[in-house]
Scaffold this active site. Structure first.
Site, PDB file in Angstrom:
ATOM      1  N   TYR A 150      21.693  72.630  -9.005  1.00 47.95           N
ATOM      2  CA  TYR A 150      20.971  73.908  -9.029  1.00 47.95           C
ATOM      3  C   TYR A 150      21.050  74.591  -7.665  1.00 47.95           C
ATOM      4  O   TYR A 150      21.472  75.742  -7.560  1.00 47.95           O
ATOM      5  CB  TYR A 150      19.521  73.634  -9.423  1.00 47.95           C
ATOM      6  CG  TYR A 150      18.661  74.866  -9.611  1.00 47.95           C
ATOM      7  CD1 TYR A 150      18.808  75.679 -10.737  1.00 47.95           C
ATOM      8  CD2 TYR A 150      17.690  75.211  -8.676  1.00 47.95           C
ATOM      9  CE1 TYR A 150      18.014  76.795 -10.910  1.00 47.95           C
ATOM     10  CE2 TYR A 150      16.885  76.324  -8.849  1.00 47.95           C
ATOM     11  CZ  TYR A 150      17.044  77.116  -9.977  1.00 47.95           C
ATOM     12  OH  TYR A 150      16.251  78.224 -10.156  1.00 47.95           O
ATOM     13  N   VAL A 193       3.072  74.443 -13.375  1.00 49.04           N
ATOM     14  CA  VAL A 193       1.971  75.248 -13.933  1.00 49.04           C
ATOM     15  C   VAL A 193       1.867  75.013 -15.447  1.00 49.04           C
ATOM     16  O   VAL A 193       0.772  74.752 -15.973  1.00 49.04           O
ATOM     17  CB  VAL A 193       2.156  76.750 -13.610  1.00 49.04           C
ATOM     18  CG1 VAL A 193       1.092  77.578 -14.322  1.00 49.04           C
ATOM     19  CG2 VAL A 193       2.096  76.981 -12.102  1.00 49.04           C
ATOM     20  N   SER A 194       3.001  75.071 -16.139  1.00 52.94           N
ATOM     21  CA  SER A 194       2.953  74.863 -17.592  1.00 52.94           C
ATOM     22  C   SER A 194       2.530  73.429 -17.907  1.00 52.94           C
ATOM     23  O   SER A 194       1.700  73.208 -18.807  1.00 52.94           O
ATOM     24  CB  SER A 194       4.297  75.210 -18.233  1.00 52.94           C
ATOM     25  OG  SER A 194       5.358  74.701 -17.463  1.00 52.94           O
ATOM     26  N   ASN A 195       3.057  72.452 -17.172  1.00 43.78           N
ATOM     27  CA  ASN A 195       2.648  71.063 -17.414  1.00 43.78           C
ATOM     28  C   ASN A 195       1.130  70.912 -17.299  1.00 43.78           C
ATOM     29  O   ASN A 195       0.479  70.368 -18.194  1.00 43.78           O
ATOM     30  CB  ASN A 195       3.286  70.124 -16.380  1.00 43.78           C
ATOM     31  CG  ASN A 195       4.595  69.541 -16.866  1.00 43.78           C
ATOM     32  OD1 ASN A 195       5.155  69.995 -17.852  1.00 43.78           O
ATOM     33  ND2 ASN A 195       5.097  68.541 -16.161  1.00 43.78           N
ATOM     34  N   THR A 215       3.184  71.534  -1.094  1.00 46.07           N
ATOM     35  CA  THR A 215       2.657  72.866  -1.392  1.00 46.07           C
ATOM     36  C   THR A 215       3.701  73.722  -2.114  1.00 46.07           C
ATOM     37  O   THR A 215       4.906  73.502  -1.985  1.00 46.07           O
ATOM     38  CB  THR A 215       2.257  73.617  -0.105  1.00 46.07           C
ATOM     39  OG1 THR A 215       3.449  73.924   0.632  1.00 46.07           O
ATOM     40  CG2 THR A 215       1.294  72.805   0.744  1.00 46.07           C
ATOM     41  N   ARG A 216       3.187  74.675  -2.865  1.00 47.59           N
ATOM     42  CA  ARG A 216       4.009  75.725  -3.467  1.00 47.59           C
ATOM     43  C   ARG A 216       3.189  77.027  -3.421  1.00 47.59           C
ATOM     44  O   ARG A 216       1.961  76.992  -3.290  1.00 47.59           O
ATOM     45  CB  ARG A 216       4.346  75.418  -4.939  1.00 47.59           C
ATOM     46  CG  ARG A 216       5.264  74.225  -5.166  1.00 47.59           C
ATOM     47  CD  ARG A 216       6.669  74.452  -4.652  1.00 47.59           C
ATOM     48  NE  ARG A 216       7.568  73.359  -5.013  1.00 47.59           N
ATOM     49  CZ  ARG A 216       7.726  72.242  -4.310  1.00 47.59           C
ATOM     50  NH1 ARG A 216       7.044  72.033  -3.201  1.00 47.59           N
ATOM     51  NH2 ARG A 216       8.593  71.334  -4.713  1.00 47.59           N
TER      52      ARG A 216
HETATM   53  P1  NAD Z   1      14.266  79.981 -18.267  1.00 47.36           P
HETATM   54  O1  NAD Z   1      14.847  78.637 -18.399  1.00 47.36           O
HETATM   55  O2  NAD Z   1      13.058  80.329 -19.068  1.00 47.36           O
HETATM   56  O3  NAD Z   1      15.350  81.105 -18.552  1.00 47.36           O
HETATM   57  C1  NAD Z   1      16.731  80.944 -18.342  1.00 47.36           C
HETATM   58  C2  NAD Z   1      17.462  81.584 -19.500  1.00 47.36           C
HETATM   59  O4  NAD Z   1      18.870  81.455 -19.287  1.00 47.36           O
HETATM   60  C3  NAD Z   1      17.155  80.888 -20.835  1.00 47.36           C
HETATM   61  O5  NAD Z   1      16.911  81.859 -21.826  1.00 47.36           O
HETATM   62  C4  NAD Z   1      18.443  80.101 -21.132  1.00 47.36           C
HETATM   63  O6  NAD Z   1      18.657  79.885 -22.507  1.00 47.36           O
HETATM   64  C5  NAD Z   1      19.483  81.004 -20.492  1.00 47.36           C
HETATM   65  N1  NAD Z   1      20.740  80.306 -20.130  1.00 47.36           N
HETATM   66  C6  NAD Z   1      20.863  79.108 -19.480  1.00 47.36           C
HETATM   67  N2  NAD Z   1      22.162  78.832 -19.328  1.00 47.36           N
HETATM   68  C7  NAD Z   1      22.867  79.878 -19.869  1.00 47.36           C
HETATM   69  C8  NAD Z   1      24.252  80.170 -20.031  1.00 47.36           C
HETATM   70  N3  NAD Z   1      25.202  79.339 -19.580  1.00 47.36           N
HETATM   71  N4  NAD Z   1      24.588  81.324 -20.653  1.00 47.36           N
HETATM   72  C9  NAD Z   1      23.651  82.161 -21.118  1.00 47.36           C
HETATM   73  N5  NAD Z   1      22.332  81.943 -21.012  1.00 47.36           N
HETATM   74  C10 NAD Z   1      21.946  80.802 -20.391  1.00 47.36           C
HETATM   75  O7  NAD Z   1      13.974  80.197 -16.703  1.00 47.36           O
HETATM   76  P2  NAD Z   1      13.292  81.410 -15.926  1.00 47.36           P
HETATM   77  O8  NAD Z   1      12.130  80.888 -15.207  1.00 47.36           O
HETATM   78  O9  NAD Z   1      13.135  82.582 -16.824  1.00 47.36           O
HETATM   79  O10 NAD Z   1      14.421  81.704 -14.837  1.00 47.36           O
HETATM   80  C11 NAD Z   1      15.273  82.828 -14.930  1.00 47.36           C
HETATM   81  C12 NAD Z   1      16.146  82.908 -13.686  1.00 47.36           C
HETATM   82  O11 NAD Z   1      15.318  83.022 -12.521  1.00 47.36           O
HETATM   83  C13 NAD Z   1      17.018  81.663 -13.468  1.00 47.36           C
HETATM   84  O12 NAD Z   1      18.270  82.085 -12.986  1.00 47.36           O
HETATM   85  C14 NAD Z   1      16.270  80.891 -12.402  1.00 47.36           C
HETATM   86  O13 NAD Z   1      17.142  80.113 -11.631  1.00 47.36           O
HETATM   87  C15 NAD Z   1      15.636  82.012 -11.590  1.00 47.36           C
HETATM   88  N6  NAD Z   1      14.422  81.541 -10.887  1.00 47.36           N
HETATM   89  C16 NAD Z   1      13.250  81.350 -11.555  1.00 47.36           C
HETATM   90  C17 NAD Z   1      12.135  80.893 -10.869  1.00 47.36           C
HETATM   91  C18 NAD Z   1      10.803  80.684 -11.538  1.00 47.36           C
HETATM   92  O14 NAD Z   1       9.863  80.229 -10.876  1.00 47.36           O
HETATM   93  N7  NAD Z   1      10.618  81.011 -12.791  1.00 47.36           N
HETATM   94  C19 NAD Z   1      12.232  80.625  -9.495  1.00 47.36           C
HETATM   95  C20 NAD Z   1      13.446  80.810  -8.862  1.00 47.36           C
HETATM   96  C21 NAD Z   1      14.543  81.287  -9.560  1.00 47.36           C
HETATM   97  N1  UDP Z   2       4.820  68.597 -10.099  1.00 46.97           N
HETATM   98  C1  UDP Z   2       3.750  67.738 -10.355  1.00 46.97           C
HETATM   99  N2  UDP Z   2       3.467  67.442 -11.651  1.00 46.97           N
HETATM  100  C2  UDP Z   2       4.167  67.959 -12.698  1.00 46.97           C
HETATM  101  C3  UDP Z   2       5.242  68.836 -12.431  1.00 46.97           C
HETATM  102  C4  UDP Z   2       5.551  69.118 -11.108  1.00 46.97           C
HETATM  103  O1  UDP Z   2       3.072  67.251  -9.432  1.00 46.97           O
HETATM  104  O2  UDP Z   2       3.821  67.648 -13.852  1.00 46.97           O
HETATM  105  C5  UDP Z   2       5.108  68.943  -8.694  1.00 46.97           C
HETATM  106  C6  UDP Z   2       6.563  68.739  -8.284  1.00 46.97           C
HETATM  107  O3  UDP Z   2       6.768  67.415  -7.816  1.00 46.97           O
HETATM  108  C7  UDP Z   2       6.720  69.771  -7.190  1.00 46.97           C
HETATM  109  C8  UDP Z   2       5.775  70.903  -7.590  1.00 46.97           C
HETATM  110  O4  UDP Z   2       4.857  70.320  -8.524  1.00 46.97           O
HETATM  111  O5  UDP Z   2       6.293  69.259  -5.951  1.00 46.97           O
HETATM  112  C9  UDP Z   2       6.483  72.091  -8.236  1.00 46.97           C
HETATM  113  O6  UDP Z   2       7.321  71.575  -9.247  1.00 46.97           O
HETATM  114  P1  UDP Z   2       8.136  72.514 -10.245  1.00 46.97           P
HETATM  115  O7  UDP Z   2       8.975  71.616 -11.087  1.00 46.97           O
HETATM  116  O8  UDP Z   2       7.218  73.449 -10.937  1.00 46.97           O
HETATM  117  O9  UDP Z   2       9.049  73.427  -9.321  1.00 46.97           O
HETATM  118  P2  UDP Z   2       9.916  73.189  -8.009  1.00 46.97           P
HETATM  119  O10 UDP Z   2       9.257  74.057  -7.002  1.00 46.97           O
HETATM  120  O11 UDP Z   2       9.880  71.745  -7.598  1.00 46.97           O
HETATM  121  O12 UDP Z   2      11.278  73.620  -8.402  1.00 46.97           O
END
Ligand code: NAD
Ligand code: UDP
Ligand code: UDP
Length: 327
Positions: A150, A193-195, A215-216
């Protein structure tokens, strides 16, 4: 510009995911034509089902590692699994999605002259030794660890974006997104957060990895999408990168306690091993976003969690209802 009836044609890759579906909503509400391309690896039709009959919305099942030929004015490249559990499930495909996906979308932008946005990530900073993280910091990333597919995939995508910009003049916008949460996160997505919310609502133990002192900084989805739109609407040719996130920083234990309070749950904290290469601290420096985009988050963690809890509460009750009906 390729506008029909004054409407821009906008491609959103990963549009059926958490962030992508909220972005599609905003773009449609603004009167644009939206093509949502997704392979449904982590996304779901449920996230966009309310848009399926909209005359300006089109859904295409497509994997961005393959070429895509459409005529568009703007591209938002979000396709990529974002949760560690999902992106580590098939790490080779994760790198391909970031790298081949970027090449294909940049090729498309180059051919059509479209402006293109890249959803990059705070993971490009790795486990940072600079705090908070500003865009000029180059990061501390393990190139061969379990998170590398990633982190390095996204770093290579940034390289490609800047090289297409320098070499071919493509109008790129690279945003580094910090942890974002809100309705439509996948309940089994594995992110913190979802977990925690799903565990609290079910009365299950709350799984804190390690001591929970890491931290986050958590940004509510509506704030983040506003940042995307401001960045793409900026007429000045500014490629970024720009940090987008909420600088309010919390330990994971503090988050767990807040979720328990807001859900009124009787769940207890349990500690599980800290995953490999888990960054100890993360907080965005958002000076660039403040100055260039006049953007900063407005939703406090408590307020955003209340909305997210309401979403998961309804989702889990409707799932319980379905099980009862089948039984
Ligand atoms: P998500 O997993 O909900 O969404 C990703 C989407 O991309 C999904 O709908 C998945 O089916 C699609 N996808 C994955 N591989 C694909 C492929 N090869 N071709 C077409 N579609 C594909 O995640 P999200 O949280 O909505 O993240 C969206 C973007 O934002 C990602 O690029 C992620 O890296 C970036 N991002 C998100 C966060 C966050 O906290 N949510 C943080 C940093 C970066
Ligand atoms: N984390 C946790 N319990 C969980 C899921 C995640 O303690 O059920 C912690 C994880 O180890 C990390 C932080 O929460 O330190 C954020 O994790 P997440 O997977 O949401 O995102 P990351 O910032 O690591 O990509
Ligand atoms: N591409 C695409 N849609 C387009 C134009 C290009 O998917 O409308 C893909 C195509 O697969 C190509 C890649 O983008 O390989 C990179 O395009 P570029 O023009 O940079 O390179 P080339 O075609 O010379 O390999």
């Amino acid at each position: 510009m390729r506008k029909y009836n004054g409407r821009s044609q906008i491609l959103v890759t990963g549009g059926a995911g958490f962030l992508g579906s909220h972005l599609c909503d905003r773009l449609i509400a603004q009167g644009n034509e939206v093509i949502c391309a997704d392979n449904f690896f982590t996304g779901s039709k449920r996230n966009i089902e309310h848009l399926l009959d909209h005359p300006h919305f089109e859904l295409v099942r497509h994997d961005v590692t393959f070429p895509l030929y459409v005529e568009v004015d703007e591209i938002y490249n979000l396709a990529c699994p974002a949760s560690p559990v999902h992106y580590q499930h098939d790490p080779v495909q994760t790198t391909k999605t970031s790298v081949h996906g970027a090449i294909n979308m940049l090729g498309l932008a180059k051919r059509t002259g479209a402006r293109i946005f890249q959803a990059s990530t705070s993971e490009v900073y790795g486990d940072p030794d600079v705090h908070p993280q500003a865009e000029r910091y180059w990061g501390r990333v393990n190139p061969i660890g379990v998170r590398s597919c990633y982190d390095e995939g996204k770093r290579c995508a940034e390289t490609l974006f800047f090289d297409y910009h320098r070499q071919y003049g493509v109008d790129v916008r690279v945003a580094r997104i910090f942890n974002t949460y809100g309705p439509r996160m996948h309940p089994n997505d594995g992110r913190v957060v979802s977990n925690f919310i799903v565990q609290a609502l079910r009365g299950d133990p709350i799984t804190v990895y390690g001591k929970g002192e890491q931290t986050r900084s958590f940004c509510y989805v509506d704030d983040l999408i506003e940042g995307f739109l401001r960045f793409m609407r900026l007429e000045e040719p500014f490629p970024g990168p720009v940090n987008l996130g909420n600088p309010a920083e919390f330990t994971i234990v503090a988050l767990a306690e807040l979720v328990i309070r807001l859900t009124g749950s009787r769940s207890k904290l349990v500690h599980a091993p800290l995953p490999a290469d888990d960054p100890m601290q993360r907080k965005p420096d958002i000076s660039v976003a403040r100055e260039k985009l006049l953007w900063e988050p407005t939703v406090q963690l408590r307020e955003g969690l209340v909305k997210t809890i309401a979403y998961f509460d309804e989702l889990l009750s409707s799932e319980r209802g379905k099980v009862l009906k089948i039984a």
